[in-house]
Write an enzyme that holds these catalytic residues in place. Sequence first.
Site, PDB file in Angstrom:
ATOM      1  N   LYS A  22     -33.843 -42.763  17.920  1.00 51.07           N
ATOM      2  CA  LYS A  22     -33.690 -41.247  17.231  1.00 51.07           C
ATOM      3  C   LYS A  22     -32.171 -41.243  17.604  1.00 51.07           C
ATOM      4  CE  LYS A  22     -34.376 -37.643  19.877  1.00 51.07           C
ATOM      5  NZ  LYS A  22     -33.137 -36.687  20.044  1.00 51.07           N
ATOM      6  N   ASN A  23     -31.599 -41.242  18.740  1.00 46.04           N
ATOM      7  CA  ASN A  23     -30.241 -40.739  19.050  1.00 46.04           C
ATOM      8  C   ASN A  23     -29.245 -41.706  18.401  1.00 46.04           C
ATOM      9  OD1 ASN A  23     -31.462 -38.698  20.240  1.00 46.04           O
ATOM     10  ND2 ASN A  23     -30.724 -39.355  22.221  1.00 46.04           N
ATOM     11  N   ARG A  93     -30.259 -29.750  17.003  1.00 43.99           N
ATOM     12  CA  ARG A  93     -28.834 -29.540  17.117  1.00 43.99           C
ATOM     13  C   ARG A  93     -28.025 -30.463  16.324  1.00 43.99           C
ATOM     14  NH1 ARG A  93     -27.159 -26.366  20.874  1.00 43.99           N
ATOM     15  NH2 ARG A  93     -25.602 -27.835  21.488  1.00 43.99           N
ATOM     16  N   CYS A 117     -30.531 -23.946  23.991  1.00 39.85           N
ATOM     17  CA  CYS A 117     -31.994 -24.440  23.836  1.00 39.85           C
ATOM     18  C   CYS A 117     -32.675 -24.793  25.356  1.00 39.85           C
ATOM     19  CB  CYS A 117     -32.051 -25.840  23.025  1.00 39.85           C
ATOM     20  SG  CYS A 117     -31.360 -27.523  24.024  1.00 39.85           S
ATOM     21  N   ARG A 122     -25.671 -26.036  25.991  1.00 38.23           N
ATOM     22  CA  ARG A 122     -25.044 -27.021  25.182  1.00 38.23           C
ATOM     23  C   ARG A 122     -23.932 -26.597  24.180  1.00 38.23           C
ATOM     24  NH1 ARG A 122     -30.341 -30.575  23.299  1.00 38.23           N
ATOM     25  NH2 ARG A 122     -28.680 -32.287  23.056  1.00 38.23           N
ATOM     26  N   PRO A 123     -22.837 -26.277  24.848  1.00 37.95           N
ATOM     27  CA  PRO A 123     -21.579 -25.755  23.886  1.00 37.95           C
ATOM     28  C   PRO A 123     -21.019 -26.977  23.203  1.00 37.95           C
ATOM     29  CG  PRO A 123     -20.899 -26.089  26.351  1.00 37.95           C
ATOM     30  CD  PRO A 123     -22.463 -26.312  26.261  1.00 37.95           C
ATOM     31  N   ILE A 124     -20.227 -26.835  21.932  1.00 39.34           N
ATOM     32  CA  ILE A 124     -19.490 -27.510  21.205  1.00 39.34           C
ATOM     33  C   ILE A 124     -18.383 -27.730  21.207  1.00 39.34           C
ATOM     34  CG2 ILE A 124     -21.680 -27.943  19.487  1.00 39.34           C
ATOM     35  CD1 ILE A 124     -19.741 -25.942  17.973  1.00 39.34           C
ATOM     36  N   ASP A 125     -17.497 -27.141  22.478  1.00 38.60           N
ATOM     37  CA  ASP A 125     -16.232 -27.061  22.377  1.00 38.60           C
ATOM     38  C   ASP A 125     -15.542 -28.392  22.484  1.00 38.60           C
ATOM     39  OD1 ASP A 125     -17.700 -27.105  25.027  1.00 38.60           O
ATOM     40  OD2 ASP A 125     -15.625 -27.353  25.990  1.00 38.60           O
ATOM     41  N   GLN A 126     -15.969 -29.513  22.941  1.00 33.96           N
ATOM     42  CA  GLN A 126     -15.412 -30.514  22.890  1.00 33.96           C
ATOM     43  C   GLN A 126     -15.082 -31.189  21.627  1.00 33.96           C
ATOM     44  OE1 GLN A 126     -13.976 -31.941  26.014  1.00 33.96           O
ATOM     45  NE2 GLN A 126     -14.305 -29.823  26.272  1.00 33.96           N
ATOM     46  N   ASP A 306     -32.432 -38.175  29.670  1.00 33.72           N
ATOM     47  CA  ASP A 306     -33.533 -38.200  28.702  1.00 33.72           C
ATOM     48  C   ASP A 306     -34.724 -38.993  29.358  1.00 33.72           C
ATOM     49  OD1 ASP A 306     -31.961 -36.735  26.973  1.00 33.72           O
ATOM     50  OD2 ASP A 306     -31.462 -38.549  25.485  1.00 33.72           O
ATOM     51  N   VAL A 328     -26.604 -33.668  34.127  1.00 33.77           N
ATOM     52  CA  VAL A 328     -25.863 -33.613  32.756  1.00 33.77           C
ATOM     53  C   VAL A 328     -26.305 -32.323  32.282  1.00 33.77           C
ATOM     54  CG1 VAL A 328     -26.067 -34.716  30.455  1.00 33.77           C
ATOM     55  CG2 VAL A 328     -26.170 -36.043  32.431  1.00 33.77           C
ATOM     56  N   ARG A 398     -40.467 -34.778  17.760  1.00 40.53           N
ATOM     57  CA  ARG A 398     -39.111 -34.949  17.646  1.00 40.53           C
ATOM     58  C   ARG A 398     -38.630 -36.157  17.798  1.00 40.53           C
ATOM     59  NH1 ARG A 398     -35.329 -31.682  20.559  1.00 40.53           N
ATOM     60  NH2 ARG A 398     -33.884 -33.165  19.155  1.00 40.53           N
TER      61      ARG A 398
HETATM   62  C1  LIG Z   1     -29.092 -36.662  19.271  1.00 39.52           C
HETATM   63  C2  LIG Z   1     -28.671 -37.186  20.610  1.00 39.52           C
HETATM   64  O1  LIG Z   1     -27.935 -37.901  20.639  1.00 39.52           O
HETATM   65  N1  LIG Z   1     -28.900 -36.532  21.719  1.00 39.52           N
HETATM   66  C3  LIG Z   1     -28.610 -36.851  23.104  1.00 39.52           C
HETATM   67  C4  LIG Z   1     -27.096 -36.329  23.280  1.00 39.52           C
HETATM   68  O2  LIG Z   1     -27.061 -34.998  22.919  1.00 39.52           O
HETATM   69  P1  LIG Z   1     -25.752 -34.210  23.103  1.00 39.52           P
HETATM   70  O3  LIG Z   1     -24.708 -35.204  22.256  1.00 39.52           O
HETATM   71  O4  LIG Z   1     -25.919 -32.861  22.743  1.00 39.52           O
HETATM   72  O5  LIG Z   1     -25.351 -34.280  24.619  1.00 39.52           O
HETATM   73  P2  LIG Z   1     -23.625 -34.280  25.082  1.00 39.52           P
HETATM   74  O6  LIG Z   1     -23.531 -35.512  25.769  1.00 39.52           O
HETATM   75  O7  LIG Z   1     -22.886 -33.715  24.086  1.00 39.52           O
HETATM   76  O8  LIG Z   1     -24.044 -33.434  26.314  1.00 39.52           O
HETATM   77  C5  LIG Z   1     -24.009 -33.485  27.762  1.00 39.52           C
HETATM   78  C6  LIG Z   1     -23.435 -32.499  28.281  1.00 39.52           C
HETATM   79  O9  LIG Z   1     -22.161 -32.019  28.015  1.00 39.52           O
HETATM   80  C7  LIG Z   1     -21.730 -30.515  27.605  1.00 39.52           C
HETATM   81  N2  LIG Z   1     -20.941 -30.354  26.484  1.00 39.52           N
HETATM   82  C8  LIG Z   1     -21.032 -31.368  25.495  1.00 39.52           C
HETATM   83  C9  LIG Z   1     -20.323 -31.105  24.405  1.00 39.52           C
HETATM   84  C10 LIG Z   1     -19.366 -30.013  24.283  1.00 39.52           C
HETATM   85  O10 LIG Z   1     -18.725 -29.866  23.377  1.00 39.52           O
HETATM   86  N3  LIG Z   1     -19.084 -29.437  25.502  1.00 39.52           N
HETATM   87  C11 LIG Z   1     -20.086 -29.555  26.669  1.00 39.52           C
HETATM   88  O11 LIG Z   1     -19.807 -29.015  27.481  1.00 39.52           O
HETATM   89  C12 LIG Z   1     -23.358 -30.277  27.419  1.00 39.52           C
HETATM   90  O12 LIG Z   1     -23.652 -29.001  27.593  1.00 39.52           O
HETATM   91  C13 LIG Z   1     -24.213 -31.120  28.228  1.00 39.52           C
HETATM   92  O13 LIG Z   1     -24.158 -30.486  29.498  1.00 39.52           O
HETATM   93  O14 LIG Z   1     -26.787 -36.699  24.610  1.00 39.52           O
HETATM   94  C14 LIG Z   1     -27.436 -36.164  25.701  1.00 39.52           C
HETATM   95  C15 LIG Z   1     -26.787 -36.561  26.826  1.00 39.52           C
HETATM   96  O15 LIG Z   1     -27.218 -37.887  27.002  1.00 39.52           O
HETATM   97  C16 LIG Z   1     -29.003 -36.758  25.530  1.00 39.52           C
HETATM   98  O16 LIG Z   1     -29.773 -35.992  26.236  1.00 39.52           O
HETATM   99  C17 LIG Z   1     -29.349 -36.283  24.062  1.00 39.52           C
HETATM  100  O17 LIG Z   1     -30.668 -36.783  23.777  1.00 39.52           O
HETATM  101  C1  LIG Z   2     -32.460 -33.988  24.384  1.00 39.72           C
HETATM  102  C2  LIG Z   2     -32.796 -34.927  23.392  1.00 39.72           C
HETATM  103  O1  LIG Z   2     -32.437 -34.612  22.124  1.00 39.72           O
HETATM  104  P1  LIG Z   2     -31.507 -33.647  21.611  1.00 39.72           P
HETATM  105  O2  LIG Z   2     -30.232 -33.807  21.903  1.00 39.72           O
HETATM  106  O3  LIG Z   2     -31.665 -34.128  20.024  1.00 39.72           O
HETATM  107  O4  LIG Z   2     -32.155 -32.278  21.770  1.00 39.72           O
HETATM  108  C3  LIG Z   2     -33.428 -35.984  23.755  1.00 39.72           C
HETATM  109  O5  LIG Z   2     -33.682 -36.693  22.901  1.00 39.72           O
HETATM  110  O6  LIG Z   2     -34.174 -36.130  24.942  1.00 39.72           O
END
Ligand SMILES: CC(=O)N[C@H]1[C@@H](OP(=O)(O)OP(=O)(O)OC[C@H]2O[C@@H](n3ccc(=O)[nH]c3=O)[C@H](O)[C@@H]2O)O[C@H](CO)[C@@H](O)[C@@H]1O
Ligand SMILES: C=C(OP(=O)(O)O)C(=O)O
Length: 441
Positions: A22-23, A93, A117, A122-126, A306, A328, A398
């Site tokens: 999936k990822n 997301r 969630c 789960r911010p997207i600042d990066q 995960d 994480v 999912r």
């Molecule tokens: C679709 C997908 O691939 N989902 C995976 C992806 O989610 P996703 O890509 O959302 O996870 P991230 O690696 O970005 O997030 C990891 C950590 O970084 C923080 N963060 C992230 C981005 C940002 O801009 N700022 C920030 O602070 C998040 O809040 C979290 O605490 O990686 C996660 C961590 O291995 C997995 O649990 C999810 O299954």
């Molecule tokens: C947290 C997960 O996925 P997503 O980032 O799509 O919510 C996951 O696959 O366990």
Amino acid sequence: MENIIVRGGKRLSGRVKIEGAKNAVLPVIAASMLAHKGTSRIYNVPALADVYTINEVLRHLNAEVTYDNNTITVNAVKELSTEAPFEYVRKMRASFLVMGPLLARVGHARIALPGGCAIGSRPIDQHLKGFEAMGAQVTIGNGFIEASVNGRLKGAGIYLDFPSVGATENIMMAAVLADGETVIENCAREPEIEDLADYLNAMGAKVSGAGTSTIRITGVKQLKGAHHEILPDRIEAGTFMIAAAITGGNVLVEDARAKHLRPLVAKLEEMGVVIQEELDGLRVIGPDILKPVDVKTMPHPGFPTDMQSQMMALLLKAKGTAVITETVFENRFMHVEEFRRMNADIKIEGRSAIINGPCGLQGAEVSSTDLRAGAALVIAGLVSEGVTRVNELKHIDRGYVNFHGKLQALGADIERVEVGETASEKAAVNLPKLNMKPKYA
Ligand SMILES: CC(=O)N[C@H]1[C@@H](OP(=O)(O)OP(=O)(O)OC[C@H]2O[C@@H](n3ccc(=O)[nH]c3=O)[C@H](O)[C@@H]2O)O[C@H](CO)[C@@H](O)[C@@H]1O
Ligand SMILES: C=C(OP(=O)(O)O)C(=O)O
């Protein structure tokens, strides 16, 4: 509404086939929008709710998408639209992953803010820091993030504060059509990042270093559609490995790749589980007595978040005290309350869960709080006394294709049923024989 009903006590045996990841598939489908010409064909695509969602997002953006027989085709050569509304981002997301490709291809994107969630904020600042470094103007308002650039994005040096998977992917996809070189440091090293890089390179991109903590991308003028096979899902594989181990079973997890599962394999072996690498996958043989281990989730190649809740299910049956530390996500212990309903002895202290096993698990009615938590509750049900009923299956759907059916084929006493919400049906979970029709035979 549907529930999964499990009656504990069966040892799992046989073989189970693992789907595409999936990822990996979600960013690959999003990246297909980068192609100015040609059609992409993506193989080994799992039939998951998230895949249907990303396909809908692409169609909404004016790409042509077909999905048949585990193969997706994407043709994105028509003029793309650039707005992804909240209905998609709320469901999943990862819809936010279309921002990088849109910015690169069209120079504009307006995507609903993802919001929090069940596992954390789960911010997207990066992601945004990366786009801004490449010359995009980013504004946030009315629940949307809007990014635009005059002309092409410019290659840049970007150092991530944390090795975020999504930010690494989004920035990679933005950078492949940028002017000049982009270097992403402290980036994520997950196998899914390598899969995305392979696909981008097949499309004509110049990406190197994926799988290490520095990725270099030299922008090219145009990309074309390409053929790509998605790698096997290490998290689905790990979930079945734990299901086999907890039941003292003997299961061949087909297509599980040892090199992607090293942190899990190491912990399972410490617990006394036997793992044998065979030609077509990993064989898992569960011991009669499991030893406790401490686990800390970390970005890859650390122990994956995960797999945290499934590992917690396994540790509930280990003899002694174990500590799981979640580093994480700040709120990924929602399943603890549900496990407690099954008689688990777990204490939370800050970001750690202390598990006193072995717990005499009892069947109960429990809720999937996220997709992995749902799978973990089903796993706990495999070794619980009596009947476990798991609801909120939309989460499990999912991330898992036919989860109950695969467990059933391995010998589990499990079914998925359509239920109403009447009081008598709710009470049925306590009855030895359930008067409900299985949805899938
Ligand atoms: C679709 C997908 O691939 N989902 C995976 C992806 O989610 P996703 O890509 O959302 O996870 P991230 O690696 O970005 O997030 C990891 C950590 O970084 C923080 N963060 C992230 C981005 C940002 O801009 N700022 C920030 O602070 C998040 O809040 C979290 O605490 O990686 C996660 C961590 O291995 C997995 O649990 C999810 O299954
Ligand atoms: C947290 C997960 O996925 P997503 O980032 O799509 O919510 C996951 O696959 O366990």
